[in-house]
Design a protein around this motif. Structure first.
Motif, PDB file in Angstrom:
ATOM      1  N   PRO A 286       0.829  -1.219   0.000  1.00  0.00           N
ATOM      2  CA  PRO A 286       0.000   0.000   0.000  1.00  0.00           C
ATOM      3  C   PRO A 286       0.856   1.259   0.000  1.00  0.00           C
ATOM      4  N   GLU A 287       1.946   1.245   0.776  1.00  0.00           N
ATOM      5  CA  GLU A 287       2.805   2.421   0.853  1.00  0.00           C
ATOM      6  C   GLU A 287       3.517   2.675  -0.479  1.00  0.00           C
ATOM      7  N   GLY A 288       3.883   1.577  -1.170  1.00  0.00           N
ATOM      8  CA  GLY A 288       4.522   1.732  -2.473  1.00  0.00           C
ATOM      9  C   GLY A 288       3.597   2.383  -3.483  1.00  0.00           C
ATOM     10  N   TRP A 289       2.345   1.919  -3.523  1.00  0.00           N
ATOM     11  CA  TRP A 289       1.388   2.522  -4.445  1.00  0.00           C
ATOM     12  C   TRP A 289       1.055   3.958  -4.048  1.00  0.00           C
ATOM     13  N   MET A 290       0.933   4.214  -2.757  1.00  0.00           N
ATOM     14  CA  MET A 290       0.618   5.567  -2.306  1.00  0.00           C
ATOM     15  C   MET A 290       1.715   6.540  -2.732  1.00  0.00           C
ATOM     16  N   LEU A 291       2.966   6.164  -2.513  1.00  0.00           N
ATOM     17  CA  LEU A 291       4.075   7.035  -2.899  1.00  0.00           C
ATOM     18  C   LEU A 291       4.079   7.265  -4.403  1.00  0.00           C
ATOM     19  N   HIS A 292       3.893   6.207  -5.174  1.00  0.00           N
ATOM     20  CA  HIS A 292       3.906   6.337  -6.634  1.00  0.00           C
ATOM     21  C   HIS A 292       2.856   7.331  -7.114  1.00  0.00           C
ATOM     22  N   TYR A 293       1.642   7.221  -6.596  1.00  0.00           N
ATOM     23  CA  TYR A 293       0.581   8.092  -7.085  1.00  0.00           C
ATOM     24  C   TYR A 293       0.741   9.525  -6.594  1.00  0.00           C
ATOM     25  N   ILE A 294       1.206   9.718  -5.369  1.00  0.00           N
ATOM     26  CA  ILE A 294       1.470  11.082  -4.894  1.00  0.00           C
ATOM     27  C   ILE A 294       2.550  11.732  -5.755  1.00  0.00           C
ATOM     28  N   ASP A 295       3.590  10.986  -6.051  1.00  0.00           N
ATOM     29  CA  ASP A 295       4.677  11.485  -6.907  1.00  0.00           C
ATOM     30  C   ASP A 295       4.141  11.855  -8.290  1.00  0.00           C
ATOM     31  N   ASN A 296       3.349  10.979  -8.866  1.00  0.00           N
ATOM     32  CA  ASN A 296       2.843  11.189 -10.218  1.00  0.00           C
ATOM     33  C   ASN A 296       1.882  12.369 -10.283  1.00  0.00           C
ATOM     34  N   ILE A 297       1.036  12.498  -9.269  1.00  0.00           N
ATOM     35  CA  ILE A 297       0.089  13.621  -9.243  1.00  0.00           C
ATOM     36  C   ILE A 297       0.841  14.948  -9.209  1.00  0.00           C
ATOM     37  N   ASP A 298       1.820  15.063  -8.324  1.00  0.00           N
ATOM     38  CA  ASP A 298       2.523  16.339  -8.219  1.00  0.00           C
ATOM     39  C   ASP A 298       3.312  16.641  -9.491  1.00  0.00           C
ATOM     40  N   ALA A 299       3.941  15.622 -10.075  1.00  0.00           N
ATOM     41  CA  ALA A 299       4.687  15.839 -11.318  1.00  0.00           C
ATOM     42  C   ALA A 299       3.748  16.288 -12.440  1.00  0.00           C
ATOM     43  N   ARG A 300       2.584  15.630 -12.571  1.00  0.00           N
ATOM     44  CA  ARG A 300       1.637  15.972 -13.641  1.00  0.00           C
ATOM     45  C   ARG A 300       1.058  17.370 -13.454  1.00  0.00           C
ATOM     46  N   PHE A 301       0.759  17.744 -12.216  1.00  0.00           N
ATOM     47  CA  PHE A 301       0.227  19.088 -11.986  1.00  0.00           C
ATOM     48  C   PHE A 301       1.274  20.148 -12.312  1.00  0.00           C
TER      49      PHE A 301
END
Length: 338
Positions: A286-301
């Motif tokens: 869960p922590e791996g997926w959470m980090l990945h999506y938080i990273d991706n969201i901030d990069a995309r924004f």
């Protein structure tokens, strides 16, 4: 006026502006056309953005640049405008900056200085609040040993947060997102996620480092040979070994320290999400997926924000394509008002 403001202006309906820009010449290279016409290929930055121009031999600025070289600081003054080939500066005048002007340039605008200071304070406070004493000590040791380098590194070379201090921008925003999500997903080990946020791109301190005084980020052998994920895993292992004899690490609390280390390394290794995007492994926790999506969201924004500020509109509300976004960005829907 900053370079990012000039870029926005030259993409707007106004299309041009007469101004002076203090900046660093990150690239200054003699070149010539296929017909043998000489020019200078110049890339410059003021810390808010980077741009490229050509200075032709028949321009008076060509001679003014004669005694300058890459890394020097100068003021570019003239009429800034843009065509299909990029940025242009008419009636360009160039002069070296004084020592006082250089110091002011590298310090950044007062607004930029205040933002970076607030971001660093938020990270320090968030790390200090971690409940796992091993992760807390590991994070604080990293910030103590490498804080100066961390504050100046970029998060990328082109796609997102590609600027001096960009890694601090990116990391602090990811950490704010993690803190905001804690109440929504209470089963997640948020100490681990926050440590993962801090360390996921720590290898970029060597891959995307900036000179102590400058806006140039030279390529490094270790960055090219290993990449930031491998460097980050090695850094965490090295810090862990130096702290292993510390009383905090000798505490018999749970989870066992070796499990903590393995899970943190997994977050660094998997944060790109997919192997085709450079991840040695895909997220398995869960922590791996959470980090990945938080990273991706901030990069995309950030990519969208840069598109809106740097690109022109090909049609009302439709922006020119900016890689690596898929397709053309569309202007966001405004908030509802009465």
């Amino acid at each position: 006026m900053t370079l990012s403001e000039i870029i926005r202006c030259t993409h707007s309906e106004a299309g041009e502006i007469e101004t002076a820009l203090p900046c660093q010449l990150t690239t200054l290279r003699p070149a010539s056309t296929r017909n043998g016409k000489p020019y200078l290929d110049v890339e410059f930055s003021d810390g808010t953005a980077s741009e490229k121009i050509k200075i032709w031999q028949d321009s008076s600025a060509y001679d003014q640049c004669h005694d300058l070289e890459a890394g020097d600081c100068a003021q570019l003054e003239g009429r800034f405008w843009r065509n299909q080939f990029g940025l242009n500066i008419d009636n360009l005048r160039v002069r070296p900056l004084t020592h006082e002007e250089e110091a002011a340039l590298f310090s950044g605008t007062p607004e930029r200085q205040a933002k970076l200071a607030a971001d660093m304070l938020f990270i320090d406070d968030t790390v200090a609040a971690l409940t796992d004493p091993r992760l807390r000590l590991l994070c604080q040791t990293f910030l103590t040993q490498f804080g100066e380098r961390f504050r100046r590194a970029a998060a990328a070379r082109s796609y997102h947060h590609a600027r001096r201090g960009g890694l601090l921008d990116h990391t602090s925003q990811m950490m704010r997102a993690a803190v905001a999500l804690r109440a929504v997903y209470p089963s997640v080990n948020w100490d681990l996620v926050i440590a993962g946020v801090l360390f996921h791109d720590c290898g970029k301190l060597w891959e995307n480092d900036y000179e102590p005084q400058g806006f140039n980020s030279p390529l490094t052998t270790i960055g090219e040979l290993l990449g930031h994920i491998t460097i980050g895993i090695e850094l965490v292992n090295r810090l862990w070994r130096t702290l292993d004899a510390d009383p905090v690490f000798q505490n018999a609390g749970t989870p066992p320290k070796e499990s903590v280390r393995e899970h943190l390394l997994h977050l660094i290794a998997s944060h790109h999400g997919q192997r085709e995007f450079g991840a040695p492994v895909t997220p398995r926790t869960p922590e791996g997926w959470m980090l990945h999506y938080i990273d991706n969201i901030d990069a995309r924004f950030e990519m969208l924000a840069m598109t809106y500020s740097e690109k022109g509109q090909t049609a009302p509300g439709i922006y020119e394509h900016r890689p690596p976004l898929e397709g053309r960005a569309i202007a966001p829907l405004p908030h509802w008002t009465e």
